[in-house]
Design a protein around this motif. Structure first.
Motif, PDB file in Angstrom:
ATOM      1  N   HIS A  45       0.842  -1.202   0.000  1.00  0.00           N
ATOM      2  CA  HIS A  45       0.000   0.000   0.000  1.00  0.00           C
ATOM      3  C   HIS A  45       0.876   1.249   0.000  1.00  0.00           C
ATOM      4  O   HIS A  45       0.639   2.200  -0.757  1.00  0.00           O
ATOM      5  CB  HIS A  45      -0.898  -0.051   1.242  1.00  0.00           C
ATOM      6  N   PHE A  46       1.897   1.239   0.823  1.00  0.00           N
ATOM      7  CA  PHE A  46       2.813   2.372   0.950  1.00  0.00           C
ATOM      8  C   PHE A  46       3.630   2.557  -0.325  1.00  0.00           C
ATOM      9  O   PHE A  46       3.761   3.665  -0.847  1.00  0.00           O
ATOM     10  CB  PHE A  46       3.726   2.109   2.152  1.00  0.00           C
ATOM     11  N   ARG A  47       4.178   1.449  -0.852  1.00  0.00           N
ATOM     12  CA  ARG A  47       5.008   1.493  -2.059  1.00  0.00           C
ATOM     13  C   ARG A  47       4.264   2.076  -3.237  1.00  0.00           C
ATOM     14  O   ARG A  47       4.820   2.875  -4.016  1.00  0.00           O
ATOM     15  CB  ARG A  47       5.470   0.070  -2.394  1.00  0.00           C
ATOM     16  N   GLU A  48       2.998   1.714  -3.372  1.00  0.00           N
ATOM     17  CA  GLU A  48       2.256   2.130  -4.550  1.00  0.00           C
ATOM     18  C   GLU A  48       1.830   3.597  -4.510  1.00  0.00           C
ATOM     19  O   GLU A  48       1.263   4.098  -5.479  1.00  0.00           O
ATOM     20  CB  GLU A  48       1.062   1.195  -4.775  1.00  0.00           C
ATOM     21  N   HIS A  49       2.137   4.300  -3.429  1.00  0.00           N
ATOM     22  CA  HIS A  49       2.013   5.754  -3.457  1.00  0.00           C
ATOM     23  C   HIS A  49       3.101   6.347  -4.370  1.00  0.00           C
ATOM     24  O   HIS A  49       2.882   7.365  -5.019  1.00  0.00           O
ATOM     25  CB  HIS A  49       2.153   6.344  -2.059  1.00  0.00           C
ATOM     26  N   TYR A  50       4.254   5.707  -4.398  1.00  0.00           N
ATOM     27  CA  TYR A  50       5.384   6.200  -5.183  1.00  0.00           C
ATOM     28  C   TYR A  50       5.416   5.616  -6.588  1.00  0.00           C
ATOM     29  O   TYR A  50       5.882   6.268  -7.524  1.00  0.00           O
ATOM     30  CB  TYR A  50       6.701   5.854  -4.470  1.00  0.00           C
ATOM     31  N   CYS A  51       4.929   4.393  -6.720  1.00  0.00           N
ATOM     32  CA  CYS A  51       5.006   3.732  -8.025  1.00  0.00           C
ATOM     33  C   CYS A  51       4.166   2.464  -7.959  1.00  0.00           C
ATOM     34  O   CYS A  51       4.497   1.550  -7.197  1.00  0.00           O
ATOM     35  CB  CYS A  51       6.467   3.386  -8.329  1.00  0.00           C
ATOM     36  N   ASP A  52       3.078   2.424  -8.732  1.00  0.00           N
ATOM     37  CA  ASP A  52       2.274   1.206  -8.679  1.00  0.00           C
ATOM     38  C   ASP A  52       3.062   0.064  -9.314  1.00  0.00           C
ATOM     39  O   ASP A  52       3.981   0.268 -10.115  1.00  0.00           O
ATOM     40  CB  ASP A  52       0.906   1.396  -9.332  1.00  0.00           C
ATOM     41  N   ASP A  53       2.717  -1.144  -8.932  1.00  0.00           N
ATOM     42  CA  ASP A  53       3.545  -2.294  -9.288  1.00  0.00           C
ATOM     43  C   ASP A  53       3.602  -2.550 -10.786  1.00  0.00           C
ATOM     44  O   ASP A  53       4.611  -3.049 -11.302  1.00  0.00           O
ATOM     45  CB  ASP A  53       3.041  -3.538  -8.545  1.00  0.00           C
ATOM     46  N   GLU A  54       2.555  -2.211 -11.515  1.00  0.00           N
ATOM     47  CA  GLU A  54       2.585  -2.382 -12.968  1.00  0.00           C
ATOM     48  C   GLU A  54       3.547  -1.387 -13.605  1.00  0.00           C
ATOM     49  O   GLU A  54       4.329  -1.730 -14.499  1.00  0.00           O
ATOM     50  CB  GLU A  54       1.181  -2.227 -13.548  1.00  0.00           C
ATOM     51  N   MET A  55       3.505  -0.142 -13.157  1.00  0.00           N
ATOM     52  CA  MET A  55       4.425   0.869 -13.678  1.00  0.00           C
ATOM     53  C   MET A  55       5.860   0.560 -13.277  1.00  0.00           C
ATOM     54  O   MET A  55       6.803   0.823 -14.030  1.00  0.00           O
ATOM     55  CB  MET A  55       4.018   2.249 -13.185  1.00  0.00           C
ATOM     56  N   LEU A  56       6.046  -0.021 -12.088  1.00  0.00           N
ATOM     57  CA  LEU A  56       7.392  -0.355 -11.620  1.00  0.00           C
ATOM     58  C   LEU A  56       8.104  -1.274 -12.609  1.00  0.00           C
ATOM     59  O   LEU A  56       9.282  -1.087 -12.911  1.00  0.00           O
ATOM     60  CB  LEU A  56       7.310  -1.013 -10.240  1.00  0.00           C
ATOM     61  N   LYS A  57       7.385  -2.266 -13.147  1.00  0.00           N
ATOM     62  CA  LYS A  57       7.998  -3.184 -14.107  1.00  0.00           C
ATOM     63  C   LYS A  57       8.534  -2.420 -15.319  1.00  0.00           C
ATOM     64  O   LYS A  57       9.625  -2.713 -15.816  1.00  0.00           O
ATOM     65  CB  LYS A  57       6.962  -4.218 -14.565  1.00  0.00           C
ATOM     66  N   ARG A  58       7.790  -1.441 -15.763  1.00  0.00           N
ATOM     67  CA  ARG A  58       8.188  -0.687 -16.959  1.00  0.00           C
ATOM     68  C   ARG A  58       9.343   0.261 -16.659  1.00  0.00           C
ATOM     69  O   ARG A  58      10.233   0.464 -17.486  1.00  0.00           O
ATOM     70  CB  ARG A  58       6.983   0.086 -17.489  1.00  0.00           C
ATOM     71  N   LEU A  59       9.337   0.847 -15.473  1.00  0.00           N
ATOM     72  CA  LEU A  59      10.380   1.811 -15.131  1.00  0.00           C
ATOM     73  C   LEU A  59      11.720   1.134 -14.839  1.00  0.00           C
ATOM     74  O   LEU A  59      12.782   1.694 -15.132  1.00  0.00           O
ATOM     75  CB  LEU A  59       9.938   2.650 -13.922  1.00  0.00           C
ATOM     76  N   VAL A  60      11.666  -0.059 -14.278  1.00  0.00           N
ATOM     77  CA  VAL A  60      12.909  -0.765 -13.951  1.00  0.00           C
ATOM     78  C   VAL A  60      13.585  -1.301 -15.212  1.00  0.00           C
ATOM     79  O   VAL A  60      14.824  -1.383 -15.285  1.00  0.00           O
ATOM     80  CB  VAL A  60      12.616  -1.915 -12.956  1.00  0.00           C
ATOM     81  N   ALA A  61      12.789  -1.618 -16.214  1.00  0.00           N
ATOM     82  CA  ALA A  61      13.342  -2.181 -17.451  1.00  0.00           C
ATOM     83  C   ALA A  61      14.427  -1.271 -18.022  1.00  0.00           C
ATOM     84  O   ALA A  61      14.241  -0.062 -18.162  1.00  0.00           O
ATOM     85  CB  ALA A  61      12.228  -2.379 -18.473  1.00  0.00           C
ATOM     86  N   LEU A 113      -0.941  10.357  -6.442  1.00  0.00           N
ATOM     87  CA  LEU A 113      -0.435  11.281  -7.447  1.00  0.00           C
ATOM     88  C   LEU A 113       0.460  12.353  -6.839  1.00  0.00           C
ATOM     89  O   LEU A 113       1.154  13.067  -7.560  1.00  0.00           O
ATOM     90  CB  LEU A 113      -1.605  11.947  -8.186  1.00  0.00           C
ATOM     91  N   ARG A 114       0.468  12.456  -5.521  1.00  0.00           N
ATOM     92  CA  ARG A 114       1.331  13.436  -4.845  1.00  0.00           C
ATOM     93  C   ARG A 114       2.787  12.963  -4.793  1.00  0.00           C
ATOM     94  O   ARG A 114       3.701  13.776  -4.685  1.00  0.00           O
ATOM     95  CB  ARG A 114       0.800  13.683  -3.434  1.00  0.00           C
ATOM     96  N   TYR A 115       3.008  11.663  -4.869  1.00  0.00           N
ATOM     97  CA  TYR A 115       4.352  11.107  -4.643  1.00  0.00           C
ATOM     98  C   TYR A 115       4.979  10.473  -5.878  1.00  0.00           C
ATOM     99  O   TYR A 115       6.194  10.333  -5.943  1.00  0.00           O
ATOM    100  CB  TYR A 115       4.288  10.052  -3.521  1.00  0.00           C
ATOM    101  N   ASP A 116       4.169  10.082  -6.857  1.00  0.00           N
ATOM    102  CA  ASP A 116       4.711   9.214  -7.903  1.00  0.00           C
ATOM    103  C   ASP A 116       5.494   9.948  -8.986  1.00  0.00           C
ATOM    104  O   ASP A 116       6.131   9.305  -9.815  1.00  0.00           O
ATOM    105  CB  ASP A 116       3.605   8.348  -8.521  1.00  0.00           C
ATOM    106  N   GLN A 117       5.454  11.279  -8.986  1.00  0.00           N
ATOM    107  CA  GLN A 117       6.245  12.003  -9.985  1.00  0.00           C
ATOM    108  C   GLN A 117       7.149  13.060  -9.360  1.00  0.00           C
ATOM    109  O   GLN A 117       7.365  14.132  -9.920  1.00  0.00           O
ATOM    110  CB  GLN A 117       5.322  12.633 -11.034  1.00  0.00           C
ATOM    111  N   ALA A 269      10.555  -2.126  -0.539  1.00  0.00           N
ATOM    112  CA  ALA A 269      11.526  -2.358  -1.603  1.00  0.00           C
ATOM    113  C   ALA A 269      11.822  -3.849  -1.787  1.00  0.00           C
ATOM    114  O   ALA A 269      11.800  -4.367  -2.905  1.00  0.00           O
ATOM    115  CB  ALA A 269      12.823  -1.614  -1.283  1.00  0.00           C
ATOM    116  N   ASN A 270      12.068  -4.540  -0.688  1.00  0.00           N
ATOM    117  CA  ASN A 270      12.486  -5.941  -0.770  1.00  0.00           C
ATOM    118  C   ASN A 270      11.406  -6.861  -1.291  1.00  0.00           C
ATOM    119  O   ASN A 270      11.703  -7.904  -1.873  1.00  0.00           O
ATOM    120  CB  ASN A 270      12.948  -6.413   0.621  1.00  0.00           C
ATOM    121  N   GLU A 271      10.131  -6.472  -1.085  1.00  0.00           N
ATOM    122  CA  GLU A 271       9.034  -7.344  -1.490  1.00  0.00           C
ATOM    123  C   GLU A 271       8.419  -6.915  -2.813  1.00  0.00           C
ATOM    124  O   GLU A 271       7.413  -7.485  -3.240  1.00  0.00           O
ATOM    125  CB  GLU A 271       7.971  -7.388  -0.382  1.00  0.00           C
ATOM    126  N   ALA A 272       9.019  -5.936  -3.466  1.00  0.00           N
ATOM    127  CA  ALA A 272       8.462  -5.448  -4.735  1.00  0.00           C
ATOM    128  C   ALA A 272       8.668  -6.484  -5.840  1.00  0.00           C
ATOM    129  O   ALA A 272       9.675  -7.175  -5.874  1.00  0.00           O
ATOM    130  CB  ALA A 272       9.144  -4.138  -5.118  1.00  0.00           C
TER     131      ALA A 272
END
Length: 272
Positions: A45-61, A113-117, A269-272
């Protein structure tokens, strides 16, 4: 959405303090435990304030980093380098207050939307800390619709108590100047994401003269229990606040909160 399990740890103590000018101050306590399932769900819940898990896959690539490395080095405030730790505590306090508004008080409270960009992970986002919206009807405009604008401050490390509730009240007095730009930014982000319905829900609150609504203000202090000082908090004054007649004051205290904050970021971070 179902209430996240970690909100069971946020408990109304029943204690009430009174400010210098007679305003009630609610006292809540974060009685966090060591339940791995609850902590994991909270971390997501906390992590997805900064980056939802679907977007995370694309950004890490293409970065050559693991999900955890990317989050810790690019998205999350730094754990040790200043001002990273203070940004961590401030973000934690804001998100916890947003959880309180949404799941304890029943407001619609979009905040990811306050944290993810953030352009800089070690800076706070400008604008009002937390916005909550409440509608009398799903369709149409009602003068009893509510805009809840909350300011939060944290003091969860160190040895000297400070009146962070007063700091929150003082900053809350500036919210009328920040409200318009914050609403505009939120509406624009929804439009950019192709989410027209929530954008129009925000738009409903952009012209109070033509579309009246109730404006509620709030000020919150999130404090480590060792820094909770009733005498100091009771010195808080709301004099001069432009919305003092509709101002809610709360304090959230808890043990070892800075350790909890760091553990939450690490787990996220570790469980992402």
């Amino acid at each position: 959405m179902p209430t996240p399990a970690h909100l069971d740890w946020l408990v109304d103590t029943g204690e009430r303090l009174t400010s210098a000018d007679g305003v009630e101050i609610e006292v809540w306590e974060l009685q966090h435990g060591d339940d791995p399932a609850v902590l994991s769900a909270w971390a997501k819940h906390f992590r997805e304030h900064y980056c939802d898990d679907e977007m995370l896959k694309r950004l890490v690539a293409g970065t050559g980093k693991t999900n955890g490395e990317y989050l810790l080095e690019t998205k999350f405030p730094d754990a040790t380098e200043k001002p990273g730790p203070s940004i961590r505590s401030g973000d934690f306090a804001e998100i916890l207050v947003a959880d309180y508004i949404e799941y304890k008080l029943g407001y619609w409270c979009p905040r990811q939307l306050r944290y993810d960009q953030k352009w800089s992970r070690n800076e706070s986002t400008k604008g009002c800390d937390v916005l909550g919206f409440q509608f009398v009807n799903d369709d149409g405009v009602d003068p009893n619709d509510e805009l809840f604008v909350f300011e939060s401050k944290a003091s969860i490390s160190g040895n000297t108590p400070k009146n962070r509730l007063q700091d929150a009240v003082t900053d809350s007095a500036k919210d009328p100047l920040r409200e318009a730009t914050t609403l505009n930014a939120l509406k624009q982000r929804f439009f950019e994401r192709g989410e027209e319905a929530p954008a129009l829900k925000v738009q409903r609150f952009q012209n109070m003269a033509d579309r009246p609504f109730k404006r509620i203000s709030g000020a919150a202090a999130v404090l480590n229990s060792s820094l909770y000082n009733e005498t100091l908090i009771a010195q808080t004054t709301t004099a001069g606040h432009p919305n003092s007649a509709n101002l809610k004051l709360i304090v959230i205290r808890g043990d070892t909160l800075m350790a909890l904050v760091h553990a939450l970021y690490e787990r996220a971070a570790n469980e992402a």
